[in-house]
Motif scaffolding. Sequence first.
Motif, PDB file in Angstrom:
ATOM      1  N   GLU A 223       5.017  18.700 -12.949  1.00  0.00           N
ATOM      2  CA  GLU A 223       6.226  19.240 -13.573  1.00  0.00           C
ATOM      3  C   GLU A 223       6.037  19.379 -15.078  1.00  0.00           C
ATOM      4  N   SER A 224       5.393  18.382 -15.670  1.00  0.00           N
ATOM      5  CA  SER A 224       5.142  18.424 -17.107  1.00  0.00           C
ATOM      6  C   SER A 224       4.208  19.573 -17.466  1.00  0.00           C
ATOM      7  N   ILE A 225       3.166  19.767 -16.667  1.00  0.00           N
ATOM      8  CA  ILE A 225       2.229  20.868 -16.904  1.00  0.00           C
ATOM      9  C   ILE A 225       2.943  22.212 -16.779  1.00  0.00           C
ATOM     10  N   SER A 226       3.801  22.325 -15.753  1.00  0.00           N
ATOM     11  CA  SER A 226       4.543  23.564 -15.549  1.00  0.00           C
ATOM     12  C   SER A 226       5.473  23.849 -16.722  1.00  0.00           C
ATOM     13  N   GLN A 227       6.136  22.796 -17.233  1.00  0.00           N
ATOM     14  CA  GLN A 227       7.029  22.967 -18.378  1.00  0.00           C
ATOM     15  C   GLN A 227       6.265  23.393 -19.614  1.00  0.00           C
ATOM     16  N   LEU A 228       5.093  22.770 -19.825  1.00  0.00           N
ATOM     17  CA  LEU A 228       4.270  23.138 -20.972  1.00  0.00           C
ATOM     18  C   LEU A 228       3.795  24.582 -20.863  1.00  0.00           C
ATOM     19  N   GLN A 229       3.441  24.980 -19.647  1.00  0.00           N
ATOM     20  CA  GLN A 229       2.991  26.352 -19.431  1.00  0.00           C
ATOM     21  C   GLN A 229       4.112  27.340 -19.724  1.00  0.00           C
ATOM     22  N   ASN A 230       5.310  27.046 -19.223  1.00  0.00           N
ATOM     23  CA  ASN A 230       6.448  27.929 -19.471  1.00  0.00           C
ATOM     24  C   ASN A 230       6.786  27.988 -20.957  1.00  0.00           C
ATOM     25  N   GLN A 231       6.685  26.830 -21.629  1.00  0.00           N
ATOM     26  CA  GLN A 231       6.962  26.791 -23.060  1.00  0.00           C
ATOM     27  C   GLN A 231       5.948  27.623 -23.830  1.00  0.00           C
ATOM     28  N   PHE A 232       4.680  27.526 -23.407  1.00  0.00           N
ATOM     29  CA  PHE A 232       3.628  28.318 -24.052  1.00  0.00           C
ATOM     30  C   PHE A 232       3.890  29.810 -23.867  1.00  0.00           C
ATOM     31  N   LEU A 233       4.223  30.224 -22.622  1.00  0.00           N
ATOM     32  CA  LEU A 233       4.506  31.634 -22.359  1.00  0.00           C
ATOM     33  C   LEU A 233       5.679  32.115 -23.193  1.00  0.00           C
ATOM     34  N   SER A 234       6.701  31.272 -23.305  1.00  0.00           N
ATOM     35  CA  SER A 234       7.872  31.631 -24.098  1.00  0.00           C
ATOM     36  C   SER A 234       7.512  31.784 -25.572  1.00  0.00           C
TER      37      SER A 234
ATOM     38  N   ILE B  60       0.831  -1.202   0.000  1.00  0.00           N
ATOM     39  CA  ILE B  60       0.000   0.000   0.000  1.00  0.00           C
ATOM     40  C   ILE B  60       0.874   1.264   0.000  1.00  0.00           C
ATOM     41  N   ARG B  61       1.961   1.242   0.842  1.00  0.00           N
ATOM     42  CA  ARG B  61       2.868   2.380   0.897  1.00  0.00           C
ATOM     43  C   ARG B  61       3.578   2.579  -0.436  1.00  0.00           C
ATOM     44  N   ALA B  62       3.995   1.454  -1.046  1.00  0.00           N
ATOM     45  CA  ALA B  62       4.692   1.531  -2.331  1.00  0.00           C
ATOM     46  C   ALA B  62       3.781   2.126  -3.401  1.00  0.00           C
ATOM     47  N   LYS B  63       2.520   1.694  -3.415  1.00  0.00           N
ATOM     48  CA  LYS B  63       1.570   2.215  -4.394  1.00  0.00           C
ATOM     49  C   LYS B  63       1.306   3.704  -4.166  1.00  0.00           C
ATOM     50  N   SER B  64       1.173   4.084  -2.886  1.00  0.00           N
ATOM     51  CA  SER B  64       0.954   5.494  -2.564  1.00  0.00           C
ATOM     52  C   SER B  64       2.143   6.346  -3.004  1.00  0.00           C
ATOM     53  N   HIS B  65       3.367   5.795  -2.792  1.00  0.00           N
ATOM     54  CA  HIS B  65       4.570   6.514  -3.197  1.00  0.00           C
ATOM     55  C   HIS B  65       4.618   6.679  -4.717  1.00  0.00           C
ATOM     56  N   MET B  66       4.263   5.612  -5.455  1.00  0.00           N
ATOM     57  CA  MET B  66       4.260   5.671  -6.915  1.00  0.00           C
ATOM     58  C   MET B  66       3.224   6.674  -7.417  1.00  0.00           C
ATOM     59  N   ASP B  67       2.061   6.697  -6.782  1.00  0.00           N
ATOM     60  CA  ASP B  67       1.024   7.652  -7.173  1.00  0.00           C
ATOM     61  C   ASP B  67       1.488   9.091  -6.952  1.00  0.00           C
ATOM     62  N   THR B  68       2.192   9.299  -5.830  1.00  0.00           N
ATOM     63  CA  THR B  68       2.710  10.628  -5.536  1.00  0.00           C
ATOM     64  C   THR B  68       3.732  11.059  -6.580  1.00  0.00           C
ATOM     65  N   LEU B  69       4.632  10.130  -6.955  1.00  0.00           N
ATOM     66  CA  LEU B  69       5.633  10.426  -7.977  1.00  0.00           C
ATOM     67  C   LEU B  69       4.986  10.771  -9.310  1.00  0.00           C
ATOM     68  N   LYS B  70       3.921  10.029  -9.649  1.00  0.00           N
ATOM     69  CA  LYS B  70       3.218  10.298 -10.906  1.00  0.00           C
ATOM     70  C   LYS B  70       2.603  11.692 -10.899  1.00  0.00           C
ATOM     71  N   ARG B  71       2.021  12.060  -9.759  1.00  0.00           N
ATOM     72  CA  ARG B  71       1.409  13.383  -9.667  1.00  0.00           C
ATOM     73  C   ARG B  71       2.458  14.479  -9.769  1.00  0.00           C
ATOM     74  N   VAL B  72       3.606  14.268  -9.123  1.00  0.00           N
ATOM     75  CA  VAL B  72       4.688  15.253  -9.174  1.00  0.00           C
ATOM     76  C   VAL B  72       5.179  15.423 -10.606  1.00  0.00           C
ATOM     77  N   ARG B  73       5.385  14.271 -11.298  1.00  0.00           N
ATOM     78  CA  ARG B  73       5.849  14.342 -12.688  1.00  0.00           C
ATOM     79  C   ARG B  73       4.821  15.010 -13.592  1.00  0.00           C
ATOM     80  N   MET B  74       3.551  14.734 -13.326  1.00  0.00           N
ATOM     81  CA  MET B  74       2.494  15.343 -14.132  1.00  0.00           C
ATOM     82  C   MET B  74       2.476  16.860 -13.930  1.00  0.00           C
TER      83      MET B  74
END
Length: 483
Positions: free
Chosen positions: A18-29, A2-16
């Motif tokens: 980060e990806s959204i933030s990068q896309l936003q910065n790219q759009f602004l640029s 359960i802890r491992a799955k929760s950790h993986m879900d957290t990592l996925k959310r963080v990466r998502m």
Amino acid sequence: LIRAKSHMDTLKRVRMLESISQLQNQFLSNISHEFRTPLTLILNSLGDISSSLGDKDEDGVSPLLDTALRNAQRLHKLVSDLLDFSKAEAGCLGATYQPTDVLNLTLDVVSMFRSVIERSGVTLTVPENITRARDGPDGVGGGSAPDPPVYVDRMMWEQIVSNLISNAFKYTLSGSISIELAFVSRNAVSRMYSKNVLKDHIPFYVLLSVRDTGIGIAEEDHARIFERFYRATHQQDTPGRSIEGVGIGLALVQEFVNMHSGVLWVTSRVGQGSTFYVALPTGQKHLPSSQVSNQKGLPEAALSPQPAQSQSHSYALAQVNEASSYIPYVPNPYSSTQQHVFTSAKSSTSSSSLTSTSTLNTTTTTTTSESRSAFHILVVDDNMDMCRYLQALMIAQGYVVFVAYNGSDALQMFIEKRPDLVVLDVMLPGMMSGIDFVHHVRSMVDTEIAATPIIMLSARAGHDAKLGGLQAGADDYIPKPFN
């Protein structure tokens, strides 16, 4: 598991995220780059027309050119801010750190704001020298000891100073704005700045403070005031000079200060004003060696007390242009045109009326004779250029025009003047928005006054915004830009 799955879900959310933030910065640029070419053509074309006109302005178009240039420069500054911010967040904004006379560079930038600030009735105080703090054994030192060297990126320092002064002016309606510079020890900065993030090997800092007697910032906003796109809730409800802005100025200052390994913080109380502090380490050990230049960062021309247009403080100039639009009438000392009133060669009747735009104030503006045979119009907008433009158009048609810059003043003027038509912006500074104004008018006991036609102008062009304005009781809703 359960802890491992929760950790993986957290990592996925963080990466998502980060990806959204990068896309936003790219759009602004990308969008910033796309704006730069048409803006260059607009600015250069307007500048060429203004230069070719010179003193031969027989049709009175110089003030219109002045307005167009000022607002094009403002748009260019916004685009540059967005581009710089997206680059800074992506870690690809370059900097060149040079040994700099920060006192004279700061005075050079601040002096560009003096005319606008003092014409608004606010006192501006600037330092004559950099003070040297003496706080016991950890003091900077006294006597003839040389000042510690300060390495800054000149353009970034100009933007830091310009943004802080412009922000102070925007929210200071009366009183004073004071600028101070001091060399202080690391321990002195630590006592002022609660977070323990200072570098141990840096003994001395240069400290810039910008203090104002403005509306202040609520304590709950202190921690978030430097976040991008964040607008302090108290400032949205309290009359500053304007409600305009996207909320990236202080965030950009934070990015630039971080790039200098410095710290930025604010102390403020609602109704008593604010003080913004910038502390940068002296020397160069804290900076990337590849970005340090030992060439003196301040040419001799920059030491002159009055900056000239040729010194290319383009960012500060754009801030001055924006600041001049916050108050009813302040000629810009760096403007390419010297006539600051609307005139018209086509109508001798309107010519004398249009010159009265030079006497705009925050409560009323009367123009021609207030005979009730003329049609009376109340214009309400916190953008002074927009007020002057609308006023000039209407006066040229023989109307009597009154001007207000916030909802409260507009309502008082509406009751006193009883205009035949109201043209107002939806977004206004202070406690009363354009929607609130309409509600107040429509609820008045006198049915004839309550039925006064109201046209709303707004930068909010969506269907929901238009529907909201019409449902509030406006007779028409016109999105900007309009012709």
